[in-house]
Every structure is written in C-alpha cells, then in structure tokens.
Motif scaffolding. Structure first.
Motif, short mmCIF file in Angstrom:
data_model
loop_
_atom_site.label_atom_id
_atom_site.label_comp_id
_atom_site.label_asym_id
_atom_site.label_seq_id
_atom_site.Cartn_x
_atom_site.Cartn_y
_atom_site.Cartn_z
N GLU A 180 0.83 -1.21 0.00
CA GLU A 180 0.00 0.00 0.00
C GLU A 180 0.86 1.26 0.00
OE1 GLU A 180 -3.22 0.23 -0.59
OE2 GLU A 180 -3.09 -1.93 -0.88
N LYS A 183 2.54 1.61 -3.42
CA LYS A 183 1.59 2.07 -4.44
C LYS A 183 1.32 3.56 -4.29
CE LYS A 183 -2.11 -0.60 -4.83
NZ LYS A 183 -3.14 -1.56 -4.39
N ASP A 184 1.09 3.99 -3.06
CA ASP A 184 0.82 5.41 -2.84
C ASP A 184 2.01 6.29 -3.22
OD1 ASP A 184 -1.73 4.84 -1.94
OD2 ASP A 184 -1.18 4.86 0.18
N ARG A 236 -5.80 5.80 -10.87
CA ARG A 236 -5.38 7.08 -10.29
C ARG A 236 -5.23 8.15 -11.37
NH1 ARG A 236 -6.15 3.78 -6.94
NH2 ARG A 236 -8.19 4.62 -7.49
#
Length: 368
Positions: A180, A183-184, A236
């Motif tokens: 996570e 990815k961010d 995104r």
C-alpha cells in the motif's frame, strides 16, 4: 503519522561493496564501512563484516540489508572474492549459492553465472574507481551459501537458473515494497506529469521500459513508473483527468494485460505462456508450435518459437491491440490508452494504432 519505510541495498550492491573493501584491504586502508554510489546516483553506506586473504584471492563478507522490503535475502551473507589478472576485462564467476543460467530466454547467455547487468555494471565501476583504469583485469566470484536453499522459494528452478539465486538489482538501492505504501508513493509521478502539461503519460513497469522510452524520444517528465500496479495507476490517472496514456513494457507484462491481468506480479496471476499460445494459435501457429510455446521457459523463449513460424509481427500487433482494448475497458473509456510492446533489447515488437497516433502527434521515433 505513517512510518517512513527504510530503503536497503541489493545483493549486487553487497557484492560491489565487497569488491571495494577487498581493494582497501590490499591497500592497508580501513575497509569496515564502504561508501558506494548506486547506479541511480544514490549514496549508499554499507558495513563490511569481514575481509580475509584466501587461496583464491581476497574475500569480503557483506550482510544483506533489505530495509523494510520483505526480501528473502535479508540478513544473508554475500561473499565476494576478487583476484587480479594480467588480461584486461572482468570475469564473473558463480560461487556456492549463486545460480547458473541453463535455459534460453534469460537476459544472460546459457552457461553464464546469474549475475545481472546492474550488479556487473556497478562492480566494473568500482574496479575502475579503485584502479584508475577502465581496462583492469580481474576475476570476481560471488557466493551466497544460503542461496542454495533460498532458490527453492523463487522461480529460478522454473527459469532454468540452477545452483542458487540470482545476484540482482537495477541500481543497487532496494526500495521498500510494503504494497500500500509503495503504491501510494507511485501516484505523485502522475501529478508531476500533469502539472508539466504532458499530453501523454507513458506508463513503464520499471527501469528497462524507462530507458527504452527515452530512446524513442519520450520526455522524462512524461514517464510514470508503475511497478506491477498497472491497474491501480490507470485508476489514479483517470481520477486526475489524464486524457492519454501509453503503456510501454516488455512482452511478459503486456501479455498479462491482454488477458485482463492488471496487477502483474507473478504470484497474483501468471498465464503468459497460455495467453501467447492462444493468440499465436489464432494467427495460425500449428499444434506442435502451440505445445512448444506452452513448454517454453520464458516469454522471450516463446517469442522465438512464434518468430520462427513467421508470426511474430502479427501476434505482437494483435496483443498490443488487445491491451489497448482491455485497458480502456478497465477505466470505462475515461482515458485513451495505447500499447507498445518491446523486448529486453529495446526492439519494438508490436504497437496498436493509438500508440502510432501518439508517436506521430508528439514526434516519437516509432515506425509503423
């Protein structure tokens, strides 16, 4: 507040640090902590556990540190032995626990130790730094004794890398891969590219794709490294109003996307050979060729079978077109998506019409 994840260093950087420590040992200089410039310019400080003289040369031991990356080699010892020789050039050898390439389709020839390009480049750079000569001669042997057992937890046996693990690392820096958080950390690339008013965002899974994209004339500010998270990054980008995206990647990644797989890590889904076999069969590959594709070692190996049947261009074009269709469907038509498939050498294998349209509009060096 989220914890800042620590970076580490690759097995290749451990080996390069060991080489530098060995030279310092020979010069009678303190070798216990090595400063090393990674291939991306990052300065690494790597402690060395031991250096000793052996019958085979000077051997240095460095303990791998993976930071907050869940890497199976964290804490293992990497032994690098260097022996000077009169002939120019660096010879790499696999010691205990480092694999040897036994099948075609890898980035190294059959018979070579599985020491990848990044580590080799870094080690050559260190030797040139320490000797002041670009043509120095040396034999470098890398051993990772625990690699014999660790290899059983990797895809190396399937890929035909026998005897141990691979010495890897594109730059030498090991970035944390907590999913996570990682990815961010990729998302700001999109914001920067859009702020620079780049008309097309060019998605590349990693450094190989980035290098190829730059060689085609794609501006650095347009490049978005996605790692395995293509679908996440498509979402995104769509949320942020991106209008056009080119997905540029190696056969193995695009074949997965053609099958609708947008998280491309092999443990999530891996039907590359099955997908290639299906598309090749649809384009006329005979049954024995289909069986050979299904039994291939890698996608590169499978593509050689397809090429020998005279179907390379047709199959690659169809796959690129299918990636375009699946990707636009993935984002519900909010973004125009093109696809460009390349091999490790940077050759263009296939592209859809959208990709060619982007190239014509923005002056990239693509030929239809």
């Amino acid at each position: 507040m989220a914890k800042e994840l620590r970076s580490g260093y690759t097995t290749g950087a451990c080996a390069a640090a060991g080489v530098k420590a060995a030279f310092l040992f020979m010069a009678g200089v303190d070798w216990r902590e090595i400063s090393l410039t990674a291939l991306d310019g990052t300065l690494l400080t790597i402690p060395v556990k031991e250096v000793r003289e052996t019958a085979d040369g000077i051997c240095a031991e460095v303990v791998k540190f993976s930071g907050d990356d869940p890497d199976i080699t964290n804490g293992v010892s990497v032994f690098t032995t260097i022996q000077r020789r009169d002939e120019p050039g660096i010879v790499f050898r696999a010691g205990k626990g480092v694999g040897t390439v036994t099948k075609r389709g890898m980035s190294l020839p059959v018979g070579e130790p599985s020491i990848n390009k990044g580590p080799r480049t870094l080690i050559r750079s260190v030797i040139e730094e320490m000797t002041g000569r670009p043509d120095s001669g040396a034999v470098v042997t890398i051993s990772i004794p625990e690699g014999v057992e660790l290899a059983k937890k990797t895809l190396n046996p399937v890929l035909g890398i026998e005897g141990g693990i691979s010495v890897i690392g594109t730059t030498g820096v090991l970035r944390p891969m907590s999913e996570e958080a990682f990815k961010d950390s990729l998302v700001p690339q999109i914001d920067v590219a859009l702020a620079a008013q780049e008309p097309v965002l060019v998605f590349v899974p990693g450094k190989i794709g980035e290098k190829i994209a730059l060689s085609l004339g794609v501006p650095q500010t347009a490049l978005i490294e996605t790692s395995n998270f293509i679908g996440f990054m498509l979402d995104r980008a769509a949320e942020r109003g991106a209008a056009r995206i080119l997905i540029l990647g190696h056969t193995g990644k695009l074949v997965k996307m053609a099958a609708g797989v947008f998280h491309t890590h092999n443990r999530i889904a891996d039907a590359r050979l099955e997908t290639l076999a299906a598309y090749a069969a649809a384009e006329g590959l005979p049954q024995d060729g289909v069986r050979a594709v299904l039994a291939a070692n890698t996608t590169e190996d499978a593509m050689e079978i397809i090429a020998s049947a005279g179907l390379m261009e047709r199959v690659c074009s169809v796959i690129a077109e299918r990636v375009h269709v699946r990707a636009e469907r993935y984002v519900f038509g909010k973004v125009e998506v093109g696809a460009l498939m390349v091999n490790f050498a940077g050759d263009i294998l296939g592209a859809d019409e959208r990709a060619y349209g982007f190239a014509r509009a923005y002056g990239w060096r693509l030929e239809q």
